[in-house]
Structure formats: structure tokens, C-alpha cells
Write a protein that holds these residues in place. Structure first.
Motif, PDB file in Angstrom:
ATOM      1  N   LEU A  84       7.171  10.573   6.838  1.00  0.00           N
ATOM      2  CA  LEU A  84       7.379   9.702   8.211  1.00  0.00           C
ATOM      3  C   LEU A  84       7.069  10.402   9.551  1.00  0.00           C
ATOM      4  CD1 LEU A  84      10.509   7.752   6.889  1.00  0.00           C
ATOM      5  CD2 LEU A  84       8.301   6.957   6.772  1.00  0.00           C
ATOM      6  N   GLY A  85       7.333  11.686   9.262  1.00  0.00           N
ATOM      7  CA  GLY A  85       7.257  12.773  10.497  1.00  0.00           C
ATOM      8  C   GLY A  85       5.827  13.452  10.390  1.00  0.00           C
ATOM      9  N   SER A  86       5.993  14.913  10.795  1.00  0.00           N
ATOM     10  CA  SER A  86       5.049  15.558  10.851  1.00  0.00           C
ATOM     11  C   SER A  86       4.824  16.322   9.444  1.00  0.00           C
ATOM     12  CB  SER A  86       5.223  16.811  11.771  1.00  0.00           C
ATOM     13  OG  SER A  86       6.245  17.771  11.364  1.00  0.00           O
ATOM     14  N   TRP A  87       3.830  17.213   9.290  1.00  0.00           N
ATOM     15  CA  TRP A  87       3.661  17.905   7.880  1.00  0.00           C
ATOM     16  C   TRP A  87       4.769  18.413   7.274  1.00  0.00           C
ATOM     17  CZ3 TRP A  87       3.555  23.289   7.800  1.00  0.00           C
ATOM     18  CH2 TRP A  87       3.028  23.852   8.966  1.00  0.00           C
ATOM     19  N   THR A  88       5.794  18.756   7.985  1.00  0.00           N
ATOM     20  CA  THR A  88       7.065  19.678   7.697  1.00  0.00           C
ATOM     21  C   THR A  88       8.056  18.549   7.213  1.00  0.00           C
ATOM     22  OG1 THR A  88       8.175  19.559   9.801  1.00  0.00           O
ATOM     23  CG2 THR A  88       6.600  21.450   9.202  1.00  0.00           C
ATOM     24  N   SER A  89       7.900  17.217   7.314  1.00  0.00           N
ATOM     25  CA  SER A  89       8.844  16.358   7.078  1.00  0.00           C
ATOM     26  C   SER A  89       9.187  16.123   5.455  1.00  0.00           C
ATOM     27  CB  SER A  89       8.353  14.991   7.694  1.00  0.00           C
ATOM     28  OG  SER A  89       9.359  13.945   7.419  1.00  0.00           O
ATOM     29  N   GLY A 115       0.776  -1.255   0.103  1.00  0.00           N
ATOM     30  CA  GLY A 115      -0.019  -0.170   0.012  1.00  0.00           C
ATOM     31  C   GLY A 115       0.924   1.336   0.048  1.00  0.00           C
ATOM     32  N   GLN A 116       1.517   1.526   1.027  1.00  0.00           N
ATOM     33  CA  GLN A 116       2.570   2.473   1.211  1.00  0.00           C
ATOM     34  C   GLN A 116       3.812   2.008   1.795  1.00  0.00           C
ATOM     35  OE1 GLN A 116       1.524   6.185   2.776  1.00  0.00           O
ATOM     36  NE2 GLN A 116      -0.604   6.106   1.844  1.00  0.00           N
ATOM     37  N   ALA A 117       5.226   2.427   1.334  1.00  0.00           N
ATOM     38  CA  ALA A 117       6.186   1.833   1.991  1.00  0.00           C
ATOM     39  C   ALA A 117       7.345   2.962   1.790  1.00  0.00           C
ATOM     40  CB  ALA A 117       6.538   0.450   1.293  1.00  0.00           C
ATOM     41  N   PHE A 145       9.375  10.718   2.832  1.00  0.00           N
ATOM     42  CA  PHE A 145       8.104  10.204   2.521  1.00  0.00           C
ATOM     43  C   PHE A 145       7.874   8.966   2.300  1.00  0.00           C
ATOM     44  CE2 PHE A 145       7.675  14.815   1.226  1.00  0.00           C
ATOM     45  CZ  PHE A 145       6.479  15.332   1.826  1.00  0.00           C
ATOM     46  N   ARG A 146       6.813   8.159   2.358  1.00  0.00           N
ATOM     47  CA  ARG A 146       6.477   6.882   1.995  1.00  0.00           C
ATOM     48  C   ARG A 146       6.177   6.855   0.632  1.00  0.00           C
ATOM     49  NH1 ARG A 146       4.289   7.520   6.894  1.00  0.00           N
ATOM     50  NH2 ARG A 146       5.100   5.943   8.478  1.00  0.00           N
TER      51      ARG A 146
END
Length: 395
Positions: free
Chosen positions: A197-202, A145-147, A205-206
Motif C-alpha cells: 500500500l505504501g513504499s517498498w518498505t511497507s 485483480g488485487q485487493a 500488502f494487497r
């Protein structure tokens, strides 16, 4: 069109900007989708820009983070993908096929050829081997799905293999197959970035398999994209259009002809608007202020920017590569810069005083408080630092 093209001056261009980019208070949007649709594309190189650009244009910015994440990762009404000038953007889902055909195909061909060339030079396996790894990667991603790239390498160990890039050159480096292959697949429209992987500032990405979309005719897709952008950002010069799209000038001219674009006279020379868009605009009734983020799509929309950004302000507001930092706007002009400090304070500074009085300063301060209110405890540092932003953030 016969006769002398109509003149559209800076004041009218600023009025169009305020209305069509949803920057005046009366024009603000209800959802992130409305914002993206109005702007055509949100710069996504710095993940925080997407949220900050949306929040500055929402009538109620309190739900900016949750609503933008919903659009990106749940409803998939917005998609993060490579687009014009080989840059990462967030597009309305309805435009992804158009962007892929108009811009992505040519870039994708160059990227895959470049990867194969570098692998061959380094003595790495050939195109057949790469295709096997690619098919295995996509199958693993469909199952998961996502990775992340690291997770995909658990299913396909060949993704961990490395090869030397530019051996013997001063920019020699070691590339991992997963890093380069995922980039190629992204440009080809086969994968998209998923949740961070983290908050919206990260910026980590997966990955996810890209939604299916129809294959469009290149010329028709270019006409569609140019029409959408010119509706949002016109008038614009041929140089603006070539710069924003990253196309050859012949492609720009063909698309202008196909959509029946009408010439107008600008201070920079000949510009264009879409057919039927010659009527004068009165602009918003109210004056407006905005704090726009680094790489905001409004600040970066045109190559020729003197009508909204004085040349003498650029050294303070841009980095060495031409990336704009956080900007303060008053009635369609950039008048300063801003930054967030470690304690969360939004600090701003005027760099231009002409026409900026007490009313403007009060409106700018209100915009700063509005921004501070919805960003909350999150700390945002632009990916590309500029002189004013660095100075203000450390104050």
C-alpha cells in the motif's frame, strides 16, 4: 564415495559464499532475478530486506527498487509466499511449485485444521460456511485483480466476522475471519501478496490470486529444493539442512540420498555437498566488503554459524528471537553492524578487529556510500531491532 571425506575449512567455505552469493564485486548480478536464483530464497518477513538484499548484490544498484518491483508485481518472475519454517520468502517463480509441494502442503494442512479448531471452540460457523466464504473471496479477488482485506470485505461481508481466540488464556485475542483465512490461503498457494500500500518498505500488502502451478510429488520436490539450496550454500550439515527447510530429519536424509549428496568433513562434523562439487575453490581474486540487511539470506542460511560469525558478536547483532540485524562483512566474516540514521547517514561499527585493517575499513565505507546512494531519501528501520542497530540509528 570411498575413503576419508575431504575436509573443507572455514576459508574455503567463505570463498564459496562470496562467489555463489554474489557478494564479491566481480560476481555481482545484473537483475533481481539473478540474485534470487543464486540465493534460492530471499527473506520476506521484513519487506525492506528483499530490496536491500538485492541491492547489495547488483552490479548497478541504482535501479534496485524499480527493477525489484517490476520482477515482483509486473513480470511476476519473483513471488512472495510462505515457505520453509512457515516464513514469508520471495522465490523465483520457477520454484514456487517446488516450495509448495516440498514444504507448503504440510504447513497448509496444519493451518487450516488450526483455524477450524479455533472457530469451533469459539462457537463460530463450521467448515461448510468457511468454504463458502473462501470461494466468494477468491472470486472477488479474481474480479478485482488485487485487493486489500478491507476491499474484499466489501464484496464478501462475512470476512469481517470475528471470533475469540484462546478465550480465558493470558494470550486471548480477537481474530477476524479475513486475517486468518487469507493466511491459510497463502500457505495453501491459492493467493499471494501483491503490491504494498505504501513504499517498498511497507508491510501492508494487497492480495492477488496465485498463478497456477503443477502439483508435484512431495519427495521429488524436496529433492529438487534441497539440491538447489545445497548448490548455493553447501557444504552444510544435516542440522543446517533440517533447520533451513523445517523438514523432519527423515525427509532431509531421504533427499540427501536421492540427489547423491557427497559427505565432507567440516569443523562442525559431517557436512554435505552436491554430487561433483568437491573441487576446491580459489575464491574471488579481490577482497570484498558488504553491508547486508536484517534477515539477509546469507546471514540466516545456516544454523551453525561459527565459521563466519564469532559467537561473542551474537548478543549485539541478534534480537531475542534469533533474528539477525544489519551486518557488516569483510571477506566472508561478519565483523560489525550498521544502521541508517534519521538524516539518511549509513552508520557502521566494527565489533571485531582481527584481520580488519585500513583496506577493510575503506572498503566498508565504500559499501556504505553505495548503499546510501541508491536508498536515497527512503528511511529504513528493520522490523526486528537489535542492540547495535538501535544504538547506531539514534547516534
Amino acid at each position: 564415495m570411498s575413503g576419508t571425506p575431504r575436509y573443507i575449512g572455514p576459508a574455503e567455505r567463505r570463498a564459496r559464499l562470496a562467489l555463489r552469493h554474489r557478494l564479491a564485486a566481480s560476481t555481482r548480478a545484473a537483475t533481481p532475478e539473478e540474485v534470487a536464483d543464486s540465493l534460492v530464497a530471499l527473506h520476506g518477513t521484513d519487506p525492506a530486506t528483499v530490496y536491500l538484499a538485492v541491492g547489495s548484490r547488483l552490479a548497478d544498484p541504482a535501479g534496485t527498487v524499480a527493477e525489484t518491483a517490476r520482477a515482483l508485481y509486473e513480470d511476476r518472475t519473483l513471488l512472495r509466499m510462505h515457505g520453509m519454517r512457515h516464513t514469508v520468502f520471495v522465490f523465483p517463480a520457477s520454484l514456487t511449485a517446488v516450495v509448495h509441494a516440498s514444504t507448503g502442503l504440510a504447513v497448509a494442512a496444519r493451518e487450516r485444521a488450526s483455524l477450524l479448531k479455533h472457530m469451533a471452540t469459539a462457537g463460530a460457523p463450521d467448515a461448510v460456511w468457511l468454504k463458502e466464504v473462501e470461494d466468494s473471496l477468491l472470486a472477488a479477488l479474481a474480479r478485482r485483480g488485487q485487493a486489500t482485506a478491507a476491499e474484499l470485505a466489501l464484496d464478501e461481508p462475512r470476512l469481517r466476522e470475528q471470533f475469540v481466540y484462546a478465550a480465558g488464556k493470558n494470550y486471548e485475542g480477537v481474530h477476524t475471519v479475513s486475517t486468518r483465512l487469507l493466511k491459510v490461503l497463502g500457505v495453501e498457494g491459492k493467493v499471494v501478496r501483491g503490491r504494498p500500500l505504501g513504499s517498498w518498505t511497507s508491510s501492508q500488502f494487497r492480495w492477488a490470486v496465485a498463478p497456477e502451478h503443477p502439483e508435484l510429488d512431495v519427495a521429488e520436490a524436496q529433492s529438487t529444493l534441497l539440491h538447489r539450496w545445497l548448490t548455493a550454500c553447501g557444504p552444510a550439515t544435516e542440522a543446517d539442512l533440517k533447520w533451513w527447510t523445517g523438514w523432519r530429519v527423515t525427509d532431509v536424509r531421504r533427499a540427501l540420498t536421492a540427489i547423491g549428496a557427497e559427505p565432507v568433513t567440516l569443523d562442525e562434523g559431517t557436512g554435505y555437498v552436491t554430487a561433483g562439487d568437491l573441487a576446491p575453490l580459489a575464491g574471488p581474486a579481490e577482497p570484498w566488503a558488504a553491508l547486508l540487511p536484517a534477515l539477509d539470506p546469507t546471514a540466516m542460511a545456516w544454523q551453525q554459524r561459527d565459521w563466519y560469525l564469532a559467537p561473542e558478536l551474537r548478543p549485539a547483532l541478534f534480537d531475542g528471537s534469533g533474528n539477525v540485524g544489519p551486518t557488516v562483512w569483510w571477506n566472508g566474516r561478519v565483523v560489525g553492524g550498521w544502521a541508517q540514521r534519521a538524516d539518511g547517514e549509513i552508520a557502521w561499527r566494527l565489533l571485531e578487529r582481527e584481520g580488519v585493517g585500513r583496506e577493510a575499513e575503506a572498503a566498508i565505507e565504500e559499501a556504505a556510500e553505495r548503499l546510501r546512494g541508491w536508498v536515497g531519501a527512503t528511511r529504513v528501520t528493520p522490523r526486528f531491532r537489535t542492540p547495535v542497530e538501535k544504538e547506531l540509528s539514534s547516534g
